[in-house]
Design an enzyme around this catalytic site. Structure first.
Site, PDB file in Angstrom:
ATOM      1  N   GLU A  84      38.259  -2.362  11.610  1.00  0.00           N
ATOM      2  CA  GLU A  84      37.722  -2.297  10.250  1.00  0.00           C
ATOM      3  C   GLU A  84      38.536  -3.175   9.295  1.00  0.00           C
ATOM      4  O   GLU A  84      37.978  -3.880   8.458  1.00  0.00           O
ATOM      5  CB  GLU A  84      37.745  -0.841   9.780  1.00  0.00           C
ATOM      6  CG  GLU A  84      37.268  -0.591   8.370  1.00  0.00           C
ATOM      7  CD  GLU A  84      37.454   0.863   7.991  1.00  0.00           C
ATOM      8  OE1 GLU A  84      38.185   1.145   7.019  1.00  0.00           O
ATOM      9  OE2 GLU A  84      36.881   1.730   8.686  1.00  0.00           O
TER      10      GLU A  84
ATOM     11  N   LYS B 255      40.055   6.219  17.251  1.00  0.00           N
ATOM     12  CA  LYS B 255      39.860   6.074  15.805  1.00  0.00           C
ATOM     13  C   LYS B 255      40.892   5.116  15.208  1.00  0.00           C
ATOM     14  O   LYS B 255      40.605   4.365  14.274  1.00  0.00           O
ATOM     15  CB  LYS B 255      39.953   7.441  15.126  1.00  0.00           C
ATOM     16  CG  LYS B 255      39.819   7.423  13.595  1.00  0.00           C
ATOM     17  CD  LYS B 255      38.536   6.773  13.130  1.00  0.00           C
ATOM     18  CE  LYS B 255      38.187   7.104  11.687  1.00  0.00           C
ATOM     19  NZ  LYS B 255      39.227   6.923  10.707  1.00  0.00           N
TER      20      LYS B 255
ATOM     21  N   ASN C 150      39.887   1.757  13.139  1.00  0.00           N
ATOM     22  CA  ASN C 150      40.331   1.392  11.789  1.00  0.00           C
ATOM     23  C   ASN C 150      40.989   0.019  11.775  1.00  0.00           C
ATOM     24  O   ASN C 150      40.886  -0.716  10.795  1.00  0.00           O
ATOM     25  CB  ASN C 150      41.290   2.450  11.246  1.00  0.00           C
ATOM     26  CG  ASN C 150      40.548   3.657  10.717  1.00  0.00           C
ATOM     27  OD1 ASN C 150      39.428   3.939  11.145  1.00  0.00           O
ATOM     28  ND2 ASN C 150      41.151   4.375   9.796  1.00  0.00           N
TER      29      ASN C 150
END
Length: 301
Positions: free
Chosen positions: A180, A173, A177
């Site tokens: 992202e 994760k 991110n």
């Protein structure tokens, strides 16, 4: 299945509500009375203490935490530990640093308590669209919890999976991110270039809609950009200040530690930091240097 949910903010409450909608029983705790009241409207059974929550859950207990990373997670675990028993499971669905997760998993294993980390993506849309879940933990434990993850994911057979041992979910994760950050920065810069070409009078909302269908740059982030441009084409009233949750910083630090070049993610993080400088000393010094070596004019404040 039956489980406890600690942290009934928007994300935690939405996840708990999605579980309830799919037939699971959720006993929820949050220190805020208003959060508990809102959660009750979604079918969650609110309680006023961790002890009440543990008492209402059948053994072996499953407790899902949605609390801020860092000390709040450690404090919550410290409060839970005396009330749990061997065979119980704690799931951390927040954005904890993966090395902290590994440490916590090792400590809890000594007490016979399983620790599962679920890197969770989906934001406010997760309640209706489902969540992307990157799960770390013992394979047998994760398999036992499969009904929970299947209910939270967009579908039972997609959008979630066990990616490795405890810590792997939060590690994945973290990188998610970081990616992202880079994607968001690229979209922002591209639309800024088009906005600056004033003589073309480009309709940025229209362009975003065109790109959403068939384009190689289509994505959910582009969908959200299109929504934002439709609601506020000029971004009026929005301060040019971009926050970060910390995971971009962790990703950059991990890249450095692993000797992996990650310039796009790194620069996107630095641009977020730059957005917070209302009075940039560095920019002033750059202007002064140009004046010193080239005689370039300095723009006065």
């Amino acid at each position: 299945m039956e489980l406890g949910m600690i942290g009934l903010g928007r994300m935690g409450a939405n996840m708990a509500q999605r579980l309830v909608q799919r037939g699971h029983r959720v006993v929820g705790f949050d220190p805020g009375a208003q959060a508990r009241e809102r959660a009750a409207q979604g079918g969650i059974e609110p309680v006023e203490s961790l002890a009440d929550m543990i008492e209402r859950l059948p053994a072996p207990r499953v407790v899902w935490m949605m609390v801020p990373a860092g000390d709040p997670v450690d404090r919550t675990i410290a409060d839970l530990l005396p009330q749990l028993a061997r065979g119980d499971t704690i799931i951390d669905g927040g954005n904890s640093f993966y090395k902290d997760t590994v440490r916590r998993g090792t400590m809890l294993a000594e007490h016979g308590i399983a620790y599962v980390d679920s890197g969770t993506s989906g934001g406010v849309w997760g309640l209706s669209e489902g969540y992307s879940l990157m799960v770390g933990g013992d394979e047998a434990v994760v398999d036992r919890l499969r009904p929970i993850f299947e209910a939270l994911a967009p579908a039972a057979d997609r959008g979630w999976g066990r990616v490795g041992p405890t810590g792997a979910g939060h590690f994945t994760k973290m990188v998610h991110n970081g990616i992202e950050y880079g994607m968001m920065q690229a979209y922002a810069e591209g639309f800024a270039i088009m906005q600056k070409r004033a003589d073309f009078a480009l309709d940025l909302g229209q362009i975003a809609q065109i790109w959403r269908h068939g384009s190689v740059v289509r994505s959910w982030l582009l969908d959200l950009s299109a929504n934002a441009l439709e609601e506020n084409p000029t971004m009026a009233g929005i301060a040019p200040y971009v926050s970060d949750s910390g995971e971009g910083r962790w990703t950059v630090a991990e890249a450095i530690e692993l000797d992996v070049s990650a310039p796009v993610i790194t620069l996107s993080l630095l641009e977020r930091l730059r957005s917070r400088e209302d009075d940039s000393f560095a920019d002033k010094l750059l202007a002064a240097m140009r004046a010193q070596f080239g005689g370039h004019a300095i723009r006065k404040e």
